[in-house]
Write a protein that holds these residues in place. Sequence first.
Motif, PDB file in Angstrom:
ATOM      1  N   VAL A  23     -82.934 -42.258 -47.802  1.00 56.28           N
ATOM      2  CA  VAL A  23     -82.397 -41.092 -48.512  1.00 56.28           C
ATOM      3  C   VAL A  23     -81.588 -40.220 -47.560  1.00 56.28           C
ATOM      4  O   VAL A  23     -80.456 -39.810 -47.866  1.00 56.28           O
ATOM      5  CB  VAL A  23     -83.537 -40.277 -49.156  1.00 56.28           C
ATOM      6  N   PHE A  24     -82.145 -39.944 -46.396  1.00 52.65           N
ATOM      7  CA  PHE A  24     -81.452 -39.059 -45.463  1.00 52.65           C
ATOM      8  C   PHE A  24     -80.209 -39.716 -44.876  1.00 52.65           C
ATOM      9  O   PHE A  24     -79.196 -39.049 -44.657  1.00 52.65           O
ATOM     10  CB  PHE A  24     -82.416 -38.588 -44.372  1.00 52.65           C
ATOM     11  N   HIS A  25     -80.251 -41.025 -44.634  1.00 51.58           N
ATOM     12  CA  HIS A  25     -79.043 -41.706 -44.168  1.00 51.58           C
ATOM     13  C   HIS A  25     -77.955 -41.669 -45.244  1.00 51.58           C
ATOM     14  O   HIS A  25     -76.773 -41.454 -44.938  1.00 51.58           O
ATOM     15  CB  HIS A  25     -79.350 -43.155 -43.799  1.00 51.58           C
ATOM     16  N   PHE A  26     -78.348 -41.888 -46.494  1.00 50.01           N
ATOM     17  CA  PHE A  26     -77.355 -41.882 -47.569  1.00 50.01           C
ATOM     18  C   PHE A  26     -76.679 -40.522 -47.681  1.00 50.01           C
ATOM     19  O   PHE A  26     -75.442 -40.429 -47.746  1.00 50.01           O
ATOM     20  CB  PHE A  26     -78.011 -42.252 -48.903  1.00 50.01           C
ATOM     21  N   LEU A  27     -77.469 -39.463 -47.686  1.00 46.93           N
ATOM     22  CA  LEU A  27     -76.896 -38.126 -47.836  1.00 46.93           C
ATOM     23  C   LEU A  27     -76.104 -37.718 -46.596  1.00 46.93           C
ATOM     24  O   LEU A  27     -75.087 -37.021 -46.700  1.00 46.93           O
ATOM     25  CB  LEU A  27     -78.003 -37.121 -48.135  1.00 46.93           C
ATOM     26  N   ARG A  28     -76.551 -38.157 -45.431  1.00 46.93           N
ATOM     27  CA  ARG A  28     -75.778 -37.888 -44.217  1.00 46.93           C
ATOM     28  C   ARG A  28     -74.421 -38.587 -44.297  1.00 46.93           C
ATOM     29  O   ARG A  28     -73.392 -38.031 -43.890  1.00 46.93           O
ATOM     30  CB  ARG A  28     -76.549 -38.367 -42.984  1.00 46.93           C
ATOM     31  N   GLY A  29     -74.422 -39.795 -44.844  1.00 50.40           N
ATOM     32  CA  GLY A  29     -73.164 -40.508 -45.019  1.00 50.40           C
ATOM     33  C   GLY A  29     -72.206 -39.768 -45.940  1.00 50.40           C
ATOM     34  O   GLY A  29     -71.002 -39.680 -45.668  1.00 50.40           O
ATOM     35  N   GLN A  30     -72.734 -39.208 -47.025  1.00 52.13           N
ATOM     36  CA  GLN A  30     -71.874 -38.462 -47.947  1.00 52.13           C
ATOM     37  C   GLN A  30     -71.321 -37.205 -47.287  1.00 52.13           C
ATOM     38  O   GLN A  30     -70.163 -36.832 -47.499  1.00 52.13           O
ATOM     39  CB  GLN A  30     -72.659 -38.089 -49.209  1.00 52.13           C
ATOM     40  N   SER A  31     -72.145 -36.548 -46.484  1.00 50.54           N
ATOM     41  CA  SER A  31     -71.696 -35.349 -45.779  1.00 50.54           C
ATOM     42  C   SER A  31     -70.596 -35.683 -44.776  1.00 50.54           C
ATOM     43  O   SER A  31     -69.579 -34.986 -44.682  1.00 50.54           O
ATOM     44  CB  SER A  31     -72.885 -34.691 -45.072  1.00 50.54           C
ATOM     45  N   LEU A  32     -70.783 -36.764 -44.028  1.00 49.07           N
ATOM     46  CA  LEU A  32     -69.771 -37.185 -43.057  1.00 49.07           C
ATOM     47  C   LEU A  32     -68.482 -37.603 -43.746  1.00 49.07           C
ATOM     48  O   LEU A  32     -67.378 -37.289 -43.283  1.00 49.07           O
ATOM     49  CB  LEU A  32     -70.314 -38.346 -42.223  1.00 49.07           C
ATOM     50  N   LEU A  33     -68.612 -38.294 -44.856  1.00 49.82           N
ATOM     51  CA  LEU A  33     -67.433 -38.757 -45.579  1.00 49.82           C
ATOM     52  C   LEU A  33     -66.618 -37.584 -46.107  1.00 49.82           C
ATOM     53  O   LEU A  33     -65.378 -37.575 -46.024  1.00 49.82           O
ATOM     54  CB  LEU A  33     -67.871 -39.667 -46.725  1.00 49.82           C
ATOM     55  N   SER A  34     -67.299 -36.575 -46.625  1.00 45.08           N
ATOM     56  CA  SER A  34     -66.584 -35.411 -47.156  1.00 45.08           C
ATOM     57  C   SER A  34     -65.878 -34.629 -46.055  1.00 45.08           C
ATOM     58  O   SER A  34     -64.911 -33.912 -46.314  1.00 45.08           O
ATOM     59  CB  SER A  34     -67.557 -34.492 -47.903  1.00 45.08           C
ATOM     60  N   ALA A  35     -66.364 -34.783 -44.810  1.00 47.32           N
ATOM     61  CA  ALA A  35     -65.749 -34.090 -43.676  1.00 47.32           C
ATOM     62  C   ALA A  35     -64.671 -34.934 -42.996  1.00 47.32           C
ATOM     63  O   ALA A  35     -64.083 -34.502 -42.003  1.00 47.32           O
ATOM     64  CB  ALA A  35     -66.817 -33.702 -42.659  1.00 47.32           C
ATOM     65  N   GLY A  36     -64.423 -36.136 -43.513  1.00 49.24           N
ATOM     66  CA  GLY A  36     -63.369 -36.978 -42.969  1.00 49.24           C
ATOM     67  C   GLY A  36     -63.783 -37.885 -41.832  1.00 49.24           C
ATOM     68  O   GLY A  36     -62.922 -38.478 -41.163  1.00 49.24           O
ATOM     69  N   ILE A  71     -81.991 -35.858 -56.509  1.00 49.50           N
ATOM     70  CA  ILE A  71     -81.694 -35.392 -57.869  1.00 49.50           C
ATOM     71  C   ILE A  71     -80.419 -34.556 -57.863  1.00 49.50           C
ATOM     72  O   ILE A  71     -79.559 -34.683 -58.744  1.00 49.50           O
ATOM     73  CB  ILE A  71     -82.874 -34.580 -58.437  1.00 49.50           C
ATOM     74  N   ALA A  72     -80.271 -33.698 -56.848  1.00 48.29           N
ATOM     75  CA  ALA A  72     -79.072 -32.858 -56.746  1.00 48.29           C
ATOM     76  C   ALA A  72     -77.824 -33.716 -56.575  1.00 48.29           C
ATOM     77  O   ALA A  72     -76.767 -33.427 -57.154  1.00 48.29           O
ATOM     78  CB  ALA A  72     -79.213 -31.880 -55.583  1.00 48.29           C
ATOM     79  N   TRP A  73     -77.930 -34.791 -55.787  1.00 45.53           N
ATOM     80  CA  TRP A  73     -76.781 -35.682 -55.628  1.00 45.53           C
ATOM     81  C   TRP A  73     -76.493 -36.425 -56.931  1.00 45.53           C
ATOM     82  O   TRP A  73     -75.346 -36.550 -57.360  1.00 45.53           O
ATOM     83  CB  TRP A  73     -77.030 -36.686 -54.502  1.00 45.53           C
ATOM     84  N   GLU A  74     -77.535 -36.911 -57.551  1.00 48.82           N
ATOM     85  CA  GLU A  74     -77.407 -37.682 -58.781  1.00 48.82           C
ATOM     86  C   GLU A  74     -76.761 -36.852 -59.893  1.00 48.82           C
ATOM     87  O   GLU A  74     -75.918 -37.346 -60.640  1.00 48.82           O
ATOM     88  CB  GLU A  74     -78.813 -38.132 -59.201  1.00 48.82           C
ATOM     89  N   ARG A  75     -77.158 -35.596 -60.001  1.00 50.74           N
ATOM     90  CA  ARG A  75     -76.659 -34.718 -61.061  1.00 50.74           C
ATOM     91  C   ARG A  75     -75.265 -34.177 -60.787  1.00 50.74           C
ATOM     92  O   ARG A  75     -74.398 -34.178 -61.651  1.00 50.74           O
ATOM     93  CB  ARG A  75     -77.602 -33.511 -61.225  1.00 50.74           C
ATOM     94  N   ASP A  76     -75.060 -33.663 -59.561  1.00 51.80           N
ATOM     95  CA  ASP A  76     -73.867 -32.868 -59.278  1.00 51.80           C
ATOM     96  C   ASP A  76     -73.069 -33.337 -58.069  1.00 51.80           C
ATOM     97  O   ASP A  76     -72.144 -32.643 -57.647  1.00 51.80           O
ATOM     98  CB  ASP A  76     -74.272 -31.404 -59.053  1.00 51.80           C
ATOM     99  N   ARG A  77     -73.459 -34.483 -57.490  1.00 51.86           N
ATOM    100  CA  ARG A  77     -72.825 -34.945 -56.253  1.00 51.86           C
ATOM    101  C   ARG A  77     -72.876 -33.850 -55.182  1.00 51.86           C
ATOM    102  O   ARG A  77     -71.934 -33.661 -54.410  1.00 51.86           O
ATOM    103  CB  ARG A  77     -71.376 -35.384 -56.502  1.00 51.86           C
ATOM    104  N   ALA A  78     -73.990 -33.135 -55.150  1.00 47.54           N
ATOM    105  CA  ALA A  78     -74.182 -32.055 -54.183  1.00 47.54           C
ATOM    106  C   ALA A  78     -75.031 -32.554 -53.022  1.00 47.54           C
ATOM    107  O   ALA A  78     -76.068 -33.192 -53.230  1.00 47.54           O
ATOM    108  CB  ALA A  78     -74.859 -30.861 -54.846  1.00 47.54           C
ATOM    109  N   LEU A  97     -69.624 -44.735 -42.354  1.00 45.87           N
ATOM    110  CA  LEU A  97     -69.872 -46.165 -42.527  1.00 45.87           C
ATOM    111  C   LEU A  97     -71.181 -46.571 -41.848  1.00 45.87           C
ATOM    112  O   LEU A  97     -71.967 -47.350 -42.398  1.00 45.87           O
ATOM    113  CB  LEU A  97     -68.713 -46.962 -41.944  1.00 45.87           C
ATOM    114  N   VAL A  98     -71.423 -46.028 -40.653  1.00 43.27           N
ATOM    115  CA  VAL A  98     -72.675 -46.312 -39.949  1.00 43.27           C
ATOM    116  C   VAL A  98     -73.864 -45.828 -40.771  1.00 43.27           C
ATOM    117  O   VAL A  98     -74.861 -46.543 -40.941  1.00 43.27           O
ATOM    118  CB  VAL A  98     -72.682 -45.652 -38.558  1.00 43.27           C
ATOM    119  N   ALA A  99     -73.770 -44.607 -41.296  1.00 43.82           N
ATOM    120  CA  ALA A  99     -74.869 -44.053 -42.092  1.00 43.82           C
ATOM    121  C   ALA A  99     -75.118 -44.893 -43.340  1.00 43.82           C
ATOM    122  O   ALA A  99     -76.274 -45.124 -43.730  1.00 43.82           O
ATOM    123  CB  ALA A  99     -74.561 -42.604 -42.474  1.00 43.82           C
TER     124      ALA A  99
END
Length: 318
Positions: free
Chosen positions: A174-187, A102-109, A193-195
């Motif tokens: 869910v956890f793979h998706f959010l891990r992917g977003q965290s990795l992507l934001s860190a470059g 929900i936090a990701w959906e609402r605020d990309r957090a 891509l793996v996540a």
Amino acid sequence: MRGKLALGVDRFVDEIAKRNSWSECMTILLGDHSAPQFQASGQGWRVVPCQKGLAVSTVVPGWGFGWRKALRDEYVYDVLSWLGHYARQYIHRSHVAKVLMIAWERDRAVLHPFGSEAHSCRYGAVTPPVLPRMALSTAVEDSVSRWGGVEAAPRSRSRWTRRNTFDPAVHQAVFHFLRGQSLLSAGFELEALVAIDCVLQSLQTIGWTSVVGDPRRSRSDLITTLGMHQNDAQLAEHVYFLRNEFAAHAGGWRWWDTVEHVDGDLMERASDMALRVLNHAADAEPTVRRINPEPDNWSDWLMDSFPLLFSAIWFRAG
């Protein structure tokens, strides 16, 4: 040793059946003062905003404490008390997964799933049993007292309040998706891509036995089963190809040009595709449901779900 453990398992099963009135209300603080501000709730869980972050409270069975008298052998106690701990922890984190989405959906957090602070209250062993809604109300009051109250926040109507994150495939995705977003934001594009591909790989393991086709066979078959566009299927196969060629294994050709294959446009499209697949799969899950997210009896639920749950929570030999 096996004989002792077998007897211990019998005692464990008998004991949890006696503990149907035992529970634990676990609360964690997600994020910080800049965390998304919303309320949400479902059967056995509630989230409210506080000054220091989002307070997520869940009511879980009382399986994480009180085993010393029932399991006197040290080895048996060590094995089965951890089993009870991890089983109730899985229930807690399944509810937390809803809040994270929900936090990701609402605020990309992207919020850390373990939280920065916590409190809990146990019922049944010493403190008299209470209804889940009463335990949650008490937990909310405690959270506001500890972490500060805020003005009324909007209530989330997200589908994630009703999606079944108890299914290990959905939960893991869910956890793979959010891990992917965290990795992507860190470059870390390749790692992200793996996540992202792991989101689809996890969702392939849903119990798709009653659907047309074989979603387990390939990423594109999964997407076809979910009724999504062929462009998504092609992109999913391309992501899988890049994972195998450059991320999961040492690249065998033009590895110096990897950055050209994982530019910002591709990663954005891949992330969007993975999110759509996750949403579609979570919405389709009730048609192939294999684990009940709202049981009337938790001890029966544990026995009914044990093979699936055990593979998700227990240690595996390396």
